[in-house]
Structure formats: C-alpha cells, structure tokens
Motif scaffolding. Structure first.
Motif, PDB file in Angstrom:
ATOM      1  N   ALA A  43       0.834  -1.207   0.000  1.00 19.28           N
ATOM      2  CA  ALA A  43       0.000   0.000   0.000  1.00 19.28           C
ATOM      3  C   ALA A  43       0.865   1.252   0.000  1.00 19.28           C
ATOM      4  O   ALA A  43       0.580   2.230  -0.708  1.00 19.28           O
ATOM      5  CB  ALA A  43      -0.917  -0.009   1.227  1.00 19.28           C
ATOM      6  N   PHE A  44       1.931   1.233   0.780  1.00 20.36           N
ATOM      7  CA  PHE A  44       2.878   2.350   0.835  1.00 20.36           C
ATOM      8  C   PHE A  44       3.476   2.612  -0.548  1.00 20.36           C
ATOM      9  O   PHE A  44       3.554   3.760  -1.010  1.00 20.36           O
ATOM     10  CB  PHE A  44       3.975   2.004   1.845  1.00 20.36           C
ATOM     11  CG  PHE A  44       5.200   2.877   1.778  1.00 20.36           C
ATOM     12  CD1 PHE A  44       5.152   4.210   2.137  1.00 20.36           C
ATOM     13  CD2 PHE A  44       6.411   2.341   1.373  1.00 20.36           C
ATOM     14  CE1 PHE A  44       6.291   5.008   2.086  1.00 20.36           C
ATOM     15  CE2 PHE A  44       7.549   3.119   1.317  1.00 20.36           C
ATOM     16  CZ  PHE A  44       7.487   4.458   1.675  1.00 20.36           C
ATOM     17  N   THR A  45       3.868   1.547  -1.233  1.00 20.13           N
ATOM     18  CA  THR A  45       4.455   1.678  -2.571  1.00 20.13           C
ATOM     19  C   THR A  45       3.468   2.288  -3.551  1.00 20.13           C
ATOM     20  O   THR A  45       3.794   3.205  -4.306  1.00 20.13           O
ATOM     21  CB  THR A  45       4.916   0.296  -3.082  1.00 20.13           C
ATOM     22  OG1 THR A  45       5.919  -0.224  -2.203  1.00 20.13           O
ATOM     23  CG2 THR A  45       5.489   0.401  -4.494  1.00 20.13           C
ATOM     24  N   GLY A  46       2.228   1.793  -3.544  1.00 20.36           N
ATOM     25  CA  GLY A  46       1.231   2.268  -4.504  1.00 20.36           C
ATOM     26  C   GLY A  46       0.794   3.697  -4.260  1.00 20.36           C
ATOM     27  O   GLY A  46       0.714   4.511  -5.191  1.00 20.36           O
ATOM     28  N   ILE A  47       0.508   4.050  -3.003  1.00 23.73           N
ATOM     29  CA  ILE A  47       0.006   5.396  -2.698  1.00 23.73           C
ATOM     30  C   ILE A  47       1.092   6.444  -2.919  1.00 23.73           C
ATOM     31  O   ILE A  47       0.824   7.532  -3.442  1.00 23.73           O
ATOM     32  CB  ILE A  47      -0.540   5.457  -1.259  1.00 23.73           C
ATOM     33  CG1 ILE A  47      -1.816   4.615  -1.157  1.00 23.73           C
ATOM     34  CG2 ILE A  47      -0.819   6.901  -0.847  1.00 23.73           C
ATOM     35  CD1 ILE A  47      -2.395   4.513   0.229  1.00 23.73           C
ATOM     36  N   TYR A  48       2.329   6.113  -2.580  1.00 20.53           N
ATOM     37  CA  TYR A  48       3.397   7.097  -2.784  1.00 20.53           C
ATOM     38  C   TYR A  48       3.784   7.226  -4.252  1.00 20.53           C
ATOM     39  O   TYR A  48       4.316   8.262  -4.664  1.00 20.53           O
ATOM     40  CB  TYR A  48       4.606   6.787  -1.898  1.00 20.53           C
ATOM     41  CG  TYR A  48       4.471   7.483  -0.556  1.00 20.53           C
ATOM     42  CD1 TYR A  48       5.013   8.743  -0.353  1.00 20.53           C
ATOM     43  CD2 TYR A  48       3.746   6.906   0.472  1.00 20.53           C
ATOM     44  CE1 TYR A  48       4.852   9.401   0.849  1.00 20.53           C
ATOM     45  CE2 TYR A  48       3.573   7.552   1.683  1.00 20.53           C
ATOM     46  CZ  TYR A  48       4.126   8.803   1.867  1.00 20.53           C
ATOM     47  OH  TYR A  48       3.948   9.471   3.054  1.00 20.53           O
ATOM     48  N   ALA A  49       3.510   6.218  -5.026  1.00 23.10           N
ATOM     49  CA  ALA A  49       3.665   6.371  -6.479  1.00 23.10           C
ATOM     50  C   ALA A  49       2.628   7.370  -6.998  1.00 23.10           C
ATOM     51  O   ALA A  49       2.931   8.222  -7.841  1.00 23.10           O
ATOM     52  CB  ALA A  49       3.503   5.024  -7.179  1.00 23.10           C
TER      53      ALA A  49
END
Length: 499
Positions: A43-49
């Motif tokens: 989730a961290f990877t996707g939202i910060y992308a």
C-alpha cells in the motif's frame, strides 16, 4: 575549473543534506520491513507512487520557470517570486480541494474500500508540498544552500520522529501499560496510515519556517509576468507527468499487472511491497542525482550567457558519469550485505538481483537531466514533452509485456528502457539545436563497463565470505584503475596546473 569547483561545492552541501537526511529517512525502511506486513508495504508503494505523479500536477513546472525568469534581464526576481508563489497558492487550493472531494472514488478505484481518509490525507500532503516548492527554489537561486539544507533536514527529522512514535514507540508503551490502549484514538491495525500521517504532520509544521527563511510573499497575479511563465512551464508540466510516469509507473502498476500466484504463497500486493522495497536500495544513486539537480539547475541557467558554456556543460557531464558509474559498481558488488542490513524480514532478498538495473536506470536519468539543459535555455520546452512521452510509452509497454513473464526484472527493465530511450532521443535533438561537445564514446564506455562490473561482482559467490568480499570489491578498483588510465592526460594537466 573554478566554475566546476563552485558547482561541486554547492552539490556537496546539497548532497550532504540530501544524503544525511535521506539516509535518516531511509532507515525507516528498516522500521517498515520489521514492524509492518508486506501488505502495508505494498500500500505504501502504490500510494506514494500516486503522490509522486500528482506532485507534478500541483507544481506544473513552475520551479524551472521561476529559475528561468528570475535570471532574465527584464523582470525583477522579487516580482517573479511573488507572482509564482501566488499562482501556486491559487492552483493548490483548487487541486487540493478536488482530490479531497474525490477521495471516496480514489479509495474504491485503487482497491482501498472504506479508507477514503487515506486519500484526503494525500490531498493535504500534496498541497503542503506545492506550497513549499517555490520558497525552496528561491533559496537555491540565491545560493543559500545551508538554509535549504537545514530546512530539509528539519523536515526529514520530524517525519522520522513521527514515524517512530506512531509505528514503534506508542505500541510498545501500550503493551507495557504505560499508555491506555485507546490513547489519542490509536489504531493498532494501522500501517500505511501512520506513514501518511507522519508525512502530513512533518510537512505542515515546516511551512512557516521555510516561508520565513525564503521571505514571505505578497499576493500578486500580474498578467505580464504570469502569462509568459505559464507558456514556458506548460510543456514542462507534460514533461514532468511523462517523466514521473517513467519513474513510478512500475511501482504503481506492478501489483495490478503481476498475475495472482506468480510467487507461490504471496499476494500481488505483497510482491509489490518487495518490489518497492528493493527500489529503496537504489536510493543512493537517486540521492546523488537529486543533490546534483539542486545545485546544477540554477548553475546552468546562470552560465547560459557565457560563450564557453557548452564546453563547461560537457565537462560537468563527463565528471558526473564517472562519479555515478563508480557509485553504481560500489553499491552493486556490496548488495550481499547492504540488502539484508536495510531490508528486514523474509523474502526481500529475492529482489536484490534487480538493483543494478535500477541503479543504471537512475544513472541514465541523471545523464538525461544534464542533456536537458539545451531545451531549457533555448526555450524549446515543447520538445521535453515529446521526449518524456516516448519514454513513458516505452515504460508502459515494457512493464505490461514483461512483468507477467519476468516479475521483478520486468518492472526494473521498464525503468531502464524508458530512461535509455529518453537519453538517446534528448542527445540526438540537443546536438541539432544546441551542440555540446560531450565525450560520448568514452562516457558510453564507462556506463557499459560499470554495468558489467556491477553484475560480475553481484553474482560472484564462493563458500568463503572473506574471499567473496575481496573479489567483489576488486571490481571497484578495476573500474577505477581503467578510468584513471583513460583520463591520465586530463589528470596530468590538472596536477601540473595545481603545482
């Protein structure tokens, strides 16, 4: 040479703040991989992308436009500052409100049902980032590197403290009975929520300080200033969108393109967490490029009127390639201990083999930044969009085509392929419109040699760890020796001049 020393000095200050600050921030990946599950990391990877993509929309190239028009002869730099900051404030209120209202739809679209608050916080983070962009640019333009570095470090330290407080310390204090389980509405099942909340608090608290250091602005929207700046920056907006697509699309799309059960016993979002964590191992290259960009962009504009500027730009590029190639080899051959040191938990090592590819991708991004000076100082920024659009197209095609077959490596190759295409295209057009005498053959040789040495060192493995460490790091010495041999003429002239 004095100009190169000045640029190196500025880069060192920005680099110290970036490397020290980001290194502190990078240590958070240890916290995340140790205390959060892979689902939260995904989730961290996707939202910060998504945040990285929308950051470009919120600032729409105004930083570069600010540099261009502040260094021109016809406008007062203070007027440019007041107008550009006022314009960003106005647009941020509109864009931030729009994202905030669209939060429920974004939550459903990105498969976060019932978590609209994540995207409301995202809207606030984006708004705070946009309001800091021009004040930070003003500090860079005025060569106030120490003020810039200090503000960045304060921001990063606040973010780290909030992360540790919310993810590590408060849960421990609750378990030990020091705090009540419902302390300040604490949610024990939150993961990415506390990462976003920490970022939001750190950015919000730093705004008054940065505005004070840069100088408070007077609200002003003058057509004779805003109109040419907007015309200049609009192509940069599309360039930025395409560029951030190149940088973040693999992390944004990875979990949605990777087939379910591609990795046995692991969901696609968990695999995306591993993929995103391994991107973090390439952060040192990105830090050097970011530090160089902070110093070089205003430097390039200030030197653009000098008749010898093409020769200076070529020297800067050559030194940049040598330094970053050496850094790529050093990181790649030592991944056997760097990786496990920073990525705690199981399964993260399965992605280490993509890191040299990511390092080369970031290095080419730095080369592209050097090359891009031609369209910025000739006001042909429309070319920037088409170059980065081609790169974005390549990136999407590669990730869609290769991730289902090659998993992590497919995602990494999308980053490398798009920056390679952008670099070659930018070089081709740049030499037509603004010829710069780059040492193309020698620079290309160093890049290929460094990439080869990186994988030789990475894959070398025996039963003796001492021999492995020695042989792997000999790759650094071999590369450095070849560079010294090939640059012996320049080094001899440099030392003879100093004596």
């Amino acid at each position: 040479m004095s100009q190169l020393k000045k640029l190196a000095g500025q880069t060192a200050i920005y680099g110290l703040s970036s490397i020290l600050g980001r290194s502190i921030n990078f240590l958070l990946i240890i916290v995340y991989t140790a205390y959060l599950d892979k689902e939260a990391l995904g989730a961290f990877t996707g939202i910060y992308a998504l945040i990285g993509f929308l950051n470009i929309v919120f600032t729409y190239g105004m930083e570069t436009a600010f540099f261009r028009f502040s260094t021109g002869k016809n406008l007062n730099p203070d007027q440019v500052y007041h107008n550009s900051q006022s314009l960003l404030l106005t647009s941020t209120l509109f864009l931030g409100s729009s994202i905030y209202l669209l939060a429920p739809w974004l939550a459903e679209t990105m498969n976060y049902p019932g978590q609209a608050y994540l995207f409301k916080w995202t809207a606030l983070i984006l708004s705070f980032d946009a309001l800091l962009a021009i004040p930070f640019a003003k500090l860079r333009l005025e060569n106030r590197a120490m003020a810039f570095a200090g503000a960045k470090l304060i921001n990063i330290l606040l973010n780290v403290v909030f992360n540790l407080l919310l993810i590590v310390w408060i849960p421990v204090w609750i378990n030990e009975g020091v705090l009540q389980a419902d302390f300040l509405g604490f949610q024990s099942d939150w993961g990415v929520e506390y990462i976003l909340l920490s970022n939001l608090l750190a950015n919000g608290l730093i705004i008054p300080y940065v505005w004070w250091r840069a100088g408070f602005f007077r609200f002003s929207l003058e057509k004779e200033i805003i109109r040419p700046m907007w015309k200049y920056s609009l192509p940069l907006l599309f360039m930025g969108l395409a560029g951030v697509t190149n940088e973040l699309v693999s992390r944004l799309l990875f979990e949605y393109i990777l087939p379910e059960n591609y990795f046995q016993g692991m969901t696609s979002r968990e695999a995306a967490g591993i993929f995103g964590a391994n991107f973090k191992l390439a952060i040192l290259m990105n830090l050097v490029i970011q530090a160089f960009k902070y110093a070089a962009e205003p430097f390039f504009f200030r030197q653009s009127s000098d008749k010898n500027s093409p020769q200076l730009y070529a020297k800067v590029m050559h030194v940049f390639i040598i330094f970053c190639s050496l850094l790529m080899v050093a990181i790649s051959v030592n991944l056997f201990w760097i990786g496990p040191t920073f990525l705690k938990g199981e399964d993260y090592a399965m992605g280490f083999f993509i890191v040299p590819v990511l390092l080369m991708g970031y290095l080419l991004l730095g080369v592209y930044f050097n090359l891009s000076i031609w369209f910025k100082i000739t006001d042909k920024t429309s070319y920037s969009f088409w170059i980065t659009f081609i790169g974005a197209l390549v990136s999407v095609v590669v990730i869609v085509g290769l991730v289902p077959m090659w998993g992590f490596m497919g995602g990494a190759l999308s980053t490398l392929a798009c920056y390679l295409v952008m670099t070659v295209t930018c070089f081709w057009y740049g030499q037509k419109f603004y010829p710069i005498p780059y040492q193309t053959v020698k620079g290309g040789f160093y890049l290929l040699l460094a990439f080869g040495m990186s994988y030789v060192g990475f894959f070398w493995e025996t039963d003796n760890q001492v021999i492995d460490f020695f042989v792997k790091n000999c790759c650094i010495l071999i590369f450095l020796g070849i560079v010294i041999f090939m640059e012996r003429g320049h080094l001899k002239a440099l030392f003879s001049r100093n004596h």
